[in-house]
Structure formats: structure tokens, C-alpha cells
Design a protein around this motif. Structure first.
Motif, PDB file in Angstrom:
ATOM      1  N   ARG A  10       0.483  -1.434  -0.373  1.00 30.46           N
ATOM      2  CA  ARG A  10      -0.081  -0.066   0.016  1.00 30.46           C
ATOM      3  C   ARG A  10       0.431   1.400  -0.054  1.00 30.46           C
ATOM      4  N   ALA A  12       0.760   5.875  -0.513  1.00 23.73           N
ATOM      5  CA  ALA A  12      -0.396   7.070  -1.524  1.00 23.73           C
ATOM      6  C   ALA A  12       0.311   7.454  -2.357  1.00 23.73           C
ATOM      7  N   ARG A  14      -1.458  10.055  -5.467  1.00 24.13           N
ATOM      8  CA  ARG A  14      -1.610  11.575  -5.795  1.00 24.13           C
ATOM      9  C   ARG A  14      -2.051  11.465  -7.040  1.00 24.13           C
ATOM     10  N   TYR A  63      -5.643  17.092  -5.612  1.00 24.92           N
ATOM     11  CA  TYR A  63      -4.622  16.233  -6.002  1.00 24.92           C
ATOM     12  C   TYR A  63      -5.850  15.683  -7.652  1.00 24.92           C
ATOM     13  N   ASN A 103      -5.816   7.622  -1.127  1.00 26.27           N
ATOM     14  CA  ASN A 103      -4.916   8.558   0.014  1.00 26.27           C
ATOM     15  C   ASN A 103      -5.023   9.096   1.037  1.00 26.27           C
ATOM     16  N   TYR A 104      -4.767   9.120   1.993  1.00 26.82           N
ATOM     17  CA  TYR A 104      -5.822  10.332   3.232  1.00 26.82           C
ATOM     18  C   TYR A 104      -4.878  11.322   3.040  1.00 26.82           C
ATOM     19  N   MET A 106      -6.296  14.848   5.187  1.00 25.83           N
ATOM     20  CA  MET A 106      -6.233  16.160   6.116  1.00 25.83           C
ATOM     21  C   MET A 106      -6.409  18.101   5.654  1.00 25.83           C
ATOM     22  N   ALA A 107      -5.416  17.019   4.554  1.00 32.48           N
ATOM     23  CA  ALA A 107      -5.306  19.507   4.108  1.00 32.48           C
ATOM     24  C   ALA A 107      -6.235  19.394   3.381  1.00 32.48           C
TER      25      ALA A 107
END
Ligand SMILES: Cc1cc2nc3c(=O)[nH]c(=O)nc-3n(C[C@H](O)[C@H](O)[C@H](O)COP(=O)(O)O)c2cc1C
Length: 152
Positions: A10, A12, A14, A63, A103-104, A106-107
Motif C-alpha cells: 500500500r 499514498a 496522488r 489532487y 491517499n489519506y 487532511m489538507a
């Protein structure tokens, strides 16, 4: 994919080049429901799947993902934040097990238009998703990426 191989492969992702199929999305949402939450209080959480281009256009730092799933919680404190993280992690693994990029995020959460979230819930954490050209093969991850001390 076997669980331990998936945990290694796994990553990230983007860069996205297409929308999820309905079956892929359903498998990801099923994995969210299979996640653990504090005290088993599942009604304190909500999943919001955003695929409307007009709404996505208002969001930042996502993204250009064609799908964003926002996990919101009632009055989020430490327990809710951790639970939301577990839900998002389950979804990321379910996505990448199917070859979907994820992808995680938060932003981007603060840019989610408030009217798309259920009343009484606060957006905590999100997952960006889409088809990808990336492959999910064995990664060389440093074993001490997280420093560890053992007490025995
Ligand atoms: C709590 C949390 C928040 C994150 N927020 C973002 C984000 O807003 N934008 C982003 O591009 N990546 C975000 N990430 C992804 C991390 O940057 C990424 O997981 C980390 O660099 C390790 O890379 P890997 O996932 O490929 O192993 C977040 C990850 C976590 C766990």
C-alpha cells in the motif's frame, strides 16, 4: 492480496486517471463499515462520498481526485479522531487491494462545503480516490521508519 503483502504494497497515490466503478466504491464502503470505532458507537460517524465535479471544484489539496470520501463525526474528540483514522485506513486498504489509487487527506477537509456534510457532523479526515497507473508491488520500507523501544 494477502493481508501482510497488502500492508507492504500500500502507498499514498496522488495521481488519478479515472472514476471508480460502482463495485469498487461499494467494496470500499463495505470496508469502512467493517472498521473498528470506539465503544462500537457507529452512529457517531458518517461517510460522505463526493463525486459531483461542482463540489470537488470547490475543494483544495485533493489532487484532482474524482472521488473524495469524507468521514465526519459528532463532536469529535480523541476517540472519534482515532476511530475515523481506522475507518479511513480500512478504506485505503480496500481500495488498493482492488488496484485503485488512494491517499489519506487532511489538507482538503476544511475546504469541504459544509452543506454536503450531514447536520451535526464535523468533517475529520478524508480519502482521495481514483483509477491509477501505479502498481501495488512489494515496497522496500525501512524497518525502523518508526523508532521502537521494547520494554521486557
Ligand atoms: C493522518 C494523516 C494525514 C494525511 N494527510 C495527507 C494530506 O493531507 N495530503 C497528502 O497528500 N497526504 C496525506 N497523508 C499521507 C502521508 O503523507 C503518507 O501516508 C506518508 O507520507 C507515508 O507514505 P505512504 O503512505 O506512501 O507509505 C496523510 C496521512 C495520514 C496518516
Amino acid at each position: 492480496m494477502e493481508a501482510l503483502k497488502l500492508l507492504n504494497a500500500r502507498k499514498a497515490v496522488r495521481q488519478y486517471n479515472g472514476q471508480l466503478t460502482d463495485d469498487q466504491l461499494q467494496a470500499i464502503l463495505t470496508a469502512a463499515n467493517e472498521g473498528p470505532v470506539g465503544m462500537g458507537q457507529y452512529d457517531n460517524y458518517r461517510l460522505t462520498v463526493i463525486q459531483d465535479p461542482q463540489v470537488l471544484k470547490q475543494m483544495t489539496n485533493i489532487y484532482d481526485a474524482p472521488t473524495v470520501i469524507v468521514v465526519s463525526a459528532k463532536n469529535p474528540g480523541p476517540m472519534e479522531n482515532i476511530s475515523v483514522g481506522a475507518i479511513v485506513h480500512n478504506m485505503e486498504l480496500a481500495a488498493e487491494d482492488q488496484g485503485v489509487g488512494a491517499n489519506y487527506n487532511m489538507a482538503g477537509v476544511s475546504s469541504v462545503p459544509k452543506d454536503v456534510l450531514p447536520a451535526g457532523f464535523t468533517g475529520v479526515f478524508a480519502l482521495t480516490l481514483g483509477q491509477t497507473d501505479e502498481s501495488f508491488t512489494a515496497r522496500d520500507v525501512a524497518k525502523d521508519r518508526i523508532k521502537t523501544n521494547v520494554v521486557k
